[in-house]
Design an enzyme around this catalytic site. Structure first.
Site, PDB file in Angstrom:
ATOM      1  N   TYR A   1       2.498   8.605  -1.042  1.00 54.51           N
ATOM      2  CA  TYR A   1       2.740   7.672  -2.161  1.00 54.51           C
ATOM      3  C   TYR A   1       1.690   6.574  -2.242  1.00 54.51           C
ATOM      4  CZ  TYR A   1       5.826   4.931   1.137  1.00 54.51           C
ATOM      5  OH  TYR A   1       6.388   4.222   2.167  1.00 54.51           O
ATOM      6  N   GLU A   2       1.753   5.814  -3.357  1.00 51.58           N
ATOM      7  CA  GLU A   2       0.730   4.825  -3.718  1.00 51.58           C
ATOM      8  C   GLU A   2      -0.658   5.462  -3.835  1.00 51.58           C
ATOM      9  OE1 GLU A   2       0.917   1.815  -4.776  1.00 51.58           O
ATOM     10  OE2 GLU A   2       3.071   1.561  -4.496  1.00 51.58           O
ATOM     11  N   GLY A   3      -0.703   6.695  -4.316  1.00 50.90           N
ATOM     12  CA  GLY A   3      -1.958   7.425  -4.431  1.00 50.90           C
ATOM     13  C   GLY A   3      -2.205   8.246  -3.182  1.00 50.90           C
TER      14      GLY A   3
END
Length: 590
Positions: free
Chosen positions: A441-443
């Site tokens: 997550y978060e890229g």
């Protein structure tokens, strides 16, 4: 598993003796007097007590129970609500927040240590205050004065929580594909309709209100990422006097059943004409979101570091007590039926790898956080510009490298415990499951590597990279002969990274496939070299100092340079192999 103890001594060493953070804060008017040495130490001490005594004991029970969804409502695990109240009442939600609206105004480099403690104690629980802090940062930077006054005080106090709503079922990394719509209303508000997935904390029972920051499109929005706007959507409407009004037409359609972080509610959110307010300018929502991304991506990197620290503490405690065979050099514990496994070379290899990567990660994440402080608060435009450049360059490294190593460290911790590492009661298998999401997550980490190699390196024609390289070259040039055992291999590693960076800039400008082919390994080479820089600085701070702490620091530095930094050679060879091996197989033959 061993009880969690906050590594306060090492945190203070990094901040005070390696990075001289209090002196740097004193130069920034907004931070001068806010966080001197004594204040910072007191803040860390209190955060360590709360995380160790109140939040860490909920880690396993929260994982066992998980979150429960029924008829749109989410119940978090037993004890989470009381833990949230304790965290909020201490002012910790707004520890780095704007003092004008009730935040404590502490620097990010200090906040990074608090984040590490909270995530080591309970990564699933930590997501609720982390996302609230991110929402506060976004509102502080881009919201109108009216929205700030109405929402920030309640968010900083922890009475309300905040969440970020980006992803849709068909739009993850490519947010230009989102379909959520916002229709303007006569009173200046908007009606927002659409669906979001993977929304951590989108529904929970910890706070009386939840403030959703949602990416959506206006009717006149251009196609792609340039047509995205950012909206504030409260769960309960807020009256002019600050009291809560009716329930906004939004709902949690379900929660995900996940591999880890089971105490964090990961929600499917439905917005059915929900009242919303624009944050920032129309069609500038994605740019506004990137204000928060540098902080949030570092925060996710710190999650990887924190899981590794918790795993290391458990592995060391076990290795000191577990008896198995005799040491290869001869009996070490003659009064016992066998020697503790910490005497065995392979166990020491794993423990030292965990220790070196964890302490290196703490120094590196703190260094990046210090650049965020300078980028936000420096009055000198050149100093601020340089810090902004370093933040842009190092953020993808911090997110991806810290979390990749976080998983490696936790797997080592599980391996040290052998069969017990696979059993739930000992805690190591939970850490492996929990930390895995941090690479996604978060890229995803692959996207972070593309950002580093494509936008930050090739996209700037190497200019951002030179900010970092020049600083490390200056450190090496100033190093005395007493530091040669560390500065010499650091210089060799930096020469390698300089050459690799120049090679990728040249190749990437002619064939964009080369960037994607090299990006992951290039980020890894960058990460190990950056850790070498921080380890050399830690060695410089420890040289000539007496005491077990400094003795251990130097021994761990020597291990890093001897056994871990050499990984850059195989990784560099993979980069230079180019993209051709990736395209030698027709897609039909996969």
């Amino acid at each position: 598993m061993a009880d969690y103890q906050a590594p306060l001594r090492d945190m203070r060493f990094v901040l005070e003796e390696v990075l001289a953070a209090p002196a740097q804060w004193a130069r920034l008017p907004a931070l001068a007097g806010v966080a001197d040495v004594d204040t910072a130490a007191a803040v860390l001490e209190e955060a360590g007590k709360l995380t160790s005594a109140t939040i860490a004991p909920l880690n396993r029970s929260g994982d066992e129970e998980g979150c429960h969804w029924q008829d749109g409502a989410v119940r978090t695990p037993a004890g989470f609500a009381a833990a949230w109240r304790a965290w909020a009442e201490g002012g910790w939600v707004g520890v780095c927040g704007d003092p004008a609206y009730g935040g404590m105004g502490m620097p990010k480099a200090l906040g990074a240590q608090i984040e590490e403690m909270l995530n080591s104690a309970n990564l699933a629980f930590a997501l609720y205050p982390m996302l609230t802090a991110g929402a506060c940062l976004e509102l502080s930077a881009h919201a109108s004065a009216e929205l700030k006054a109405r929402y920030l005080p309640k968010l900083y106090s922890g009475e309300w929580a905040g969440v970020m709503c980006l992803t849709e079922p068909h739009a993850g990394t490519d947010l230009g594909l989102i379909r959520t719509r916002a229709e303007p209303q006569l009173d200046g508000s908007y009606q927002l309709t659409g669906n979001k997935i993977f929304i951590t904390g989108g529904e929970q029972d910890l706070t009386e209100n939840i403030i959703h920051l949602v990416l959506a499109r206006l009717p006149d929005a251009p196609a792609g990422s340039r047509g995205i706007s950012l909206f504030l959507v409260p769960k309960f409407l807020v009256n002019a006097d600050g009291s809560l009004g009716g329930h906004n037409p939004l709902s949690c359609g379900s929660i995900e059943h996940k591999m880890g972080i089971k105490g964090a509610s990961t929600c499917v959110m439905n917005y059915d004409g929900a009242s919303a307010w624009l944050v920032g300018e129309p069609h500038k929502g994605l740019a506004a979101m990137f204000t928060m991304m540098n902080y949030e991506r570092l925060a996710v990197g710190i999650q990887g570091l924190a899981a590794g620290e918790r795993s290391y503490q458990g592995a060391v405690a076990y290795a000191r007590e577990r008896l198995q065979s005799r040491a290869p050099q001869g009996t070490q514990a003659p009064d016992r039926i066998a020697d503790p496994i910490i005497v065995h070379p392979d166990v020491r290899r794993m423990l030292l790898t965990m220790k070196a990567l964890t302490e290196g990660g703490r120094a590196f994440s703190s260094y990046v956080a210090l650049q965020l402080d300078a980028a936000k608060f420096a009055e000198d435009p050149l100093e601020r510009q340089r810090a902004e450049g370093l933040v842009a360059l190092l953020t993808p490294v911090a997110k991806a490298f810290l979390t990749d190593l976080g998983l490696e460290i936790c797997v080592h911790g599980q391996q040290v415990l052998g069969g017990h590492g696979y059993i739930r009661e000992w805690g190591q298998e939970q850490l492996v499951r929990d930390v895995r999401i941090t690479q996604i997550y978060e890229g995803t980490n692959g996207i972070q590597a593309l950002d580093l190699a494509g936008r930050k390196l090739v996209g700037s024609d190497g200019a951002l990279y030179r900010l970092f390289s020049d600083e490390v070259h200056a450190f090496i040039a100033a190093a005395g002969p007493e530091l040669a055992e560390f500065s010499t291999p650091l210089a060799q590693a930096l020469d390698n990274l300089d050459a690799l960076s120049a090679w990728l800039v040249e190749r990437g400008q002619h064939d964009p496939r080369e960037i994607g082919a090299a990006s992951v390994e290039y980020l890894q080479v960058f990460g190990y070299t950056a850790y070498a820089y921080l380890w050399a600085r830690m060695a410089a701070a420890a040289l000539g100092r007496e005491g077990d702490f400094y003795t251990a620091k130097l021994a761990t530095a020597r291990f890093y340079f001897a056994r871990l930094l050499p990984r850059i050679h195989s990784l560099s060879a993979a980069v230079r192999a180019g993209s051709a091996p990736l395209y030698g197989l027709d897609e039909a033959l996969f």
